[in-house]
Design an enzyme around this catalytic site. Structure first.
Site, PDB file in Angstrom:
ATOM      1  N   ASP A  81       0.862  -1.185   0.000  1.00  0.00           N
ATOM      2  CA  ASP A  81       0.000   0.000   0.000  1.00  0.00           C
ATOM      3  C   ASP A  81       0.905   1.244   0.000  1.00  0.00           C
ATOM      4  O   ASP A  81       1.938   1.264   0.691  1.00  0.00           O
ATOM      5  CB  ASP A  81      -0.857  -0.065   1.280  1.00  0.00           C
ATOM      6  CG  ASP A  81      -1.844   1.064   1.412  1.00  0.00           C
ATOM      7  OD1 ASP A  81      -2.369   1.516   0.386  1.00  0.00           O
ATOM      8  OD2 ASP A  81      -2.102   1.488   2.563  1.00  0.00           O
ATOM      9  N   HIS A  82       0.543   2.252  -0.749  1.00  0.00           N
ATOM     10  CA  HIS A  82       1.326   3.497  -0.819  1.00  0.00           C
ATOM     11  C   HIS A  82       2.829   3.253  -0.931  1.00  0.00           C
ATOM     12  O   HIS A  82       3.601   3.702  -0.080  1.00  0.00           O
ATOM     13  CB  HIS A  82       1.055   4.405   0.391  1.00  0.00           C
ATOM     14  CG  HIS A  82      -0.330   4.966   0.400  1.00  0.00           C
ATOM     15  ND1 HIS A  82      -0.739   5.970  -0.450  1.00  0.00           N
ATOM     16  CD2 HIS A  82      -1.415   4.633   1.140  1.00  0.00           C
ATOM     17  CE1 HIS A  82      -2.023   6.235  -0.222  1.00  0.00           C
ATOM     18  NE2 HIS A  82      -2.457   5.426   0.729  1.00  0.00           N
ATOM     19  N   GLU A 133      -2.741   6.277  -8.156  1.00  0.00           N
ATOM     20  CA  GLU A 133      -3.654   7.258  -7.536  1.00  0.00           C
ATOM     21  C   GLU A 133      -3.653   8.526  -8.368  1.00  0.00           C
ATOM     22  O   GLU A 133      -2.595   9.031  -8.756  1.00  0.00           O
ATOM     23  CB  GLU A 133      -3.226   7.573  -6.095  1.00  0.00           C
ATOM     24  CG  GLU A 133      -4.117   8.631  -5.429  1.00  0.00           C
ATOM     25  CD  GLU A 133      -3.883   8.772  -3.922  1.00  0.00           C
ATOM     26  OE1 GLU A 133      -3.647   7.741  -3.257  1.00  0.00           O
ATOM     27  OE2 GLU A 133      -3.940   9.917  -3.419  1.00  0.00           O
ATOM     28  N   GLY A 184      -6.748   8.330   8.389  1.00  0.00           N
ATOM     29  CA  GLY A 184      -6.723   8.659   9.815  1.00  0.00           C
ATOM     30  C   GLY A 184      -8.103   8.983  10.357  1.00  0.00           C
ATOM     31  O   GLY A 184      -9.121   8.792   9.684  1.00  0.00           O
ATOM     32  N   HIS A 211      -9.637   5.084  -0.406  1.00  0.00           N
ATOM     33  CA  HIS A 211      -8.717   5.115   0.742  1.00  0.00           C
ATOM     34  C   HIS A 211      -9.392   5.848   1.903  1.00  0.00           C
ATOM     35  O   HIS A 211     -10.415   6.507   1.721  1.00  0.00           O
ATOM     36  CB  HIS A 211      -7.422   5.843   0.359  1.00  0.00           C
ATOM     37  CG  HIS A 211      -6.492   5.001  -0.449  1.00  0.00           C
ATOM     38  ND1 HIS A 211      -5.280   4.566   0.032  1.00  0.00           N
ATOM     39  CD2 HIS A 211      -6.606   4.485  -1.691  1.00  0.00           C
ATOM     40  CE1 HIS A 211      -4.684   3.831  -0.902  1.00  0.00           C
ATOM     41  NE2 HIS A 211      -5.467   3.768  -1.958  1.00  0.00           N
ATOM     42  N   SER A 214     -11.481   4.314   7.524  1.00  0.00           N
ATOM     43  CA  SER A 214     -11.819   4.378   8.957  1.00  0.00           C
ATOM     44  C   SER A 214     -12.672   5.595   9.259  1.00  0.00           C
ATOM     45  O   SER A 214     -12.327   6.707   8.844  1.00  0.00           O
ATOM     46  CB  SER A 214     -10.545   4.447   9.805  1.00  0.00           C
ATOM     47  OG  SER A 214      -9.814   3.267   9.646  1.00  0.00           O
ATOM     48  N   ASN A 233      -9.942   0.619   1.596  1.00  0.00           N
ATOM     49  CA  ASN A 233      -8.801   0.506   2.503  1.00  0.00           C
ATOM     50  C   ASN A 233      -9.177   0.955   3.911  1.00  0.00           C
ATOM     51  O   ASN A 233      -9.717   2.052   4.087  1.00  0.00           O
ATOM     52  CB  ASN A 233      -7.661   1.418   2.037  1.00  0.00           C
ATOM     53  CG  ASN A 233      -6.976   0.924   0.786  1.00  0.00           C
ATOM     54  OD1 ASN A 233      -7.486   0.049   0.092  1.00  0.00           O
ATOM     55  ND2 ASN A 233      -5.824   1.483   0.492  1.00  0.00           N
ATOM     56  N   VAL A 234      -8.861   0.105   4.892  1.00  0.00           N
ATOM     57  CA  VAL A 234      -9.124   0.435   6.300  1.00  0.00           C
ATOM     58  C   VAL A 234      -7.892   0.085   7.113  1.00  0.00           C
ATOM     59  O   VAL A 234      -7.412  -1.055   7.056  1.00  0.00           O
ATOM     60  CB  VAL A 234     -10.337  -0.377   6.836  1.00  0.00           C
ATOM     61  CG1 VAL A 234     -10.568  -0.093   8.309  1.00  0.00           C
ATOM     62  CG2 VAL A 234     -11.602  -0.074   6.043  1.00  0.00           C
ATOM     63  N   PHE A 235      -7.393   1.041   7.871  1.00  0.00           N
ATOM     64  CA  PHE A 235      -6.291   0.712   8.779  1.00  0.00           C
ATOM     65  C   PHE A 235      -6.504   1.269  10.194  1.00  0.00           C
ATOM     66  O   PHE A 235      -6.444   0.522  11.163  1.00  0.00           O
ATOM     67  CB  PHE A 235      -4.944   1.206   8.234  1.00  0.00           C
ATOM     68  CG  PHE A 235      -3.831   0.898   9.195  1.00  0.00           C
ATOM     69  CD1 PHE A 235      -3.451  -0.418   9.437  1.00  0.00           C
ATOM     70  CD2 PHE A 235      -3.209   1.901   9.929  1.00  0.00           C
ATOM     71  CE1 PHE A 235      -2.464  -0.732  10.369  1.00  0.00           C
ATOM     72  CE2 PHE A 235      -2.215   1.600  10.864  1.00  0.00           C
ATOM     73  CZ  PHE A 235      -1.845   0.286  11.075  1.00  0.00           C
TER      74      PHE A 235
HETATM   75  P1  13P Z   1      -7.496   4.708   7.321  1.00  0.00           P
HETATM   76  O1  13P Z   1      -6.298   4.494   8.188  1.00  0.00           O
HETATM   77  O2  13P Z   1      -8.065   6.080   7.454  1.00  0.00           O
HETATM   78  O3  13P Z   1      -8.515   3.650   7.479  1.00  0.00           O
HETATM   79  O4  13P Z   1      -6.995   4.625   5.802  1.00  0.00           O
HETATM   80  C1  13P Z   1      -6.456   3.440   5.325  1.00  0.00           C
HETATM   81  C2  13P Z   1      -5.873   3.617   3.988  1.00  0.00           C
HETATM   82  O5  13P Z   1      -6.432   4.286   3.137  1.00  0.00           O
HETATM   83  C3  13P Z   1      -4.615   2.938   3.706  1.00  0.00           C
HETATM   84  O6  13P Z   1      -4.174   3.205   2.423  1.00  0.00           O
END
Ligand code: 13P
Length: 285
Positions: A81-82, A133, A184, A211, A214, A233-235
């Site tokens: 990712d990224h 992107e 974030g 992206h 969250s 995408n969720v982190f």
């Molecule tokens: P969040 O951390 O806001 O869920 O975003 C995750 C993300 O887009 C990773 O590329």
């Protein structure tokens, strides 16, 4: 089983559901993600991002990510990712990642096209898929992904006509678009441009990526997927769910690190399962 992104996103695009991408910066995260995918019988995309290499170097992440994906009962994509540098992307391909994101979204359009096109060619020679992107997804303050706050995020929204050209010129497999989300924790509820998602999905052929998952509401996710998003995408949410579980579990100094592991894995699993249900990817493996 280890697969590339086309194998999970093309069916998702056709079936109008979303496949979650969750970064697994350590083994507990990876265990929780795989356990959720197997329980839900869902495809999943798991990986790490260049910004996390200081927590777990890419090579060490590959030691657990790739064997776990191979052993899983459901399709698992191992994704960088990224990827911000060519070196990281090439290293990921050499280590056996089946997918990479080469993020040149802060470069000029011409440079973004040139670099991503070259990387797509290389990745395809490895049998891997590439995400680019266009426009730029910023970061909320304190985001784990970085600190690219933007005064006016809409100034960086993806232009549908330019997206068409970008996909055509680069040969990418998936496109991350800027439509109102940010990485974030949100300070204010995000406002997504669903019409833009729909227009981009009509002008481009490839699966679209959202992206900054969250903090979005279930209805935001569902409307985004209905409008044309195939990968989400969720982190941040899984990262904070884990630490809340550790905090609840840590009742005294008689406990050691290993006492926190089962609850940590379980919290990741529960959070990922929750998202899979919302994204509609259960029983799509
Ligand atoms: P969040 O951390 O806001 O869920 O975003 C995750 C993300 O887009 C990773 O590329």
């Amino acid at each position: 089983m280890l697969v590339n992104m086309n194998e999970v996103l093309l069916p998702a695009q056709k079936g109008k559901y979303g496949v979650g991408m969750f970064n697994a910066v350590n083994l507990e995260m990876a265990r929780g993600i795989i356990a959720a995918a197997e329980k839900a019988n869902s495809p999943v995309i798991m990986g790490t991002a260049e910004v996390f290499f200081s927590y777990c170097p890419l090579e060490e992440a590959a030691y657990y990510l790739i064997p776990m994906a191979k052993k899983a009962k459901v399709p698992v994509v191992i994704h960088l990712d990224h990827g911000m540098t060519e070196e990281a992307c090439v290293q990921a391909l050499e280590l056996g990642f089946t997918s990479i994101m080469y993020d040149c979204s802060l470069e000029s359009y011409d440079v973004n096209v040139r670099k991503v096109k070259e990387m797509a060619k290389l990745a395809h020679s490895f049998g891997a898929t590439v995400e680019g992107e266009l426009g730029h997804v910023g970061d909320n303050e304190g985001s784990y992904e970085g600190e690219h706050g933007m005064e006016d995020p809409s100034a960086f929204f993806t232009d549908p006509e330019v997206a068409k050209d970008f996909v055509h010129q680069t040969g990418i497999d998936a496109l991350a678009i800027a439509v109102g989300t940010a990485h974030g924790a949100y300070k204010r509820p995000p406002k997504l441009d669903f019409d833009r998602i729909e227009t981009i999905s009509k002008t481009t052929s490839v699966p679209l990526v959202l992206h900054g998952g969250s903090g979005l509401s279930d209805s935001d996710f569902q409307q985004a997927i209905y409008s044309g998003i195939s990968k989400v995408n969720v982190f941040t949410e899984i990262n904070t769910a884990a630490v809340e579980a550790m905090f609840r579990q840590f009742t005294s100094f008689n406990k050691g690190m290993i006492d926190l592991i089962p609850a940590t894995v379980e919290s990741i699993k529960e959070k990922v399962l929750e998202k899979m249900e919302v994204f509609g990817s259960c029983n799509r493996a």
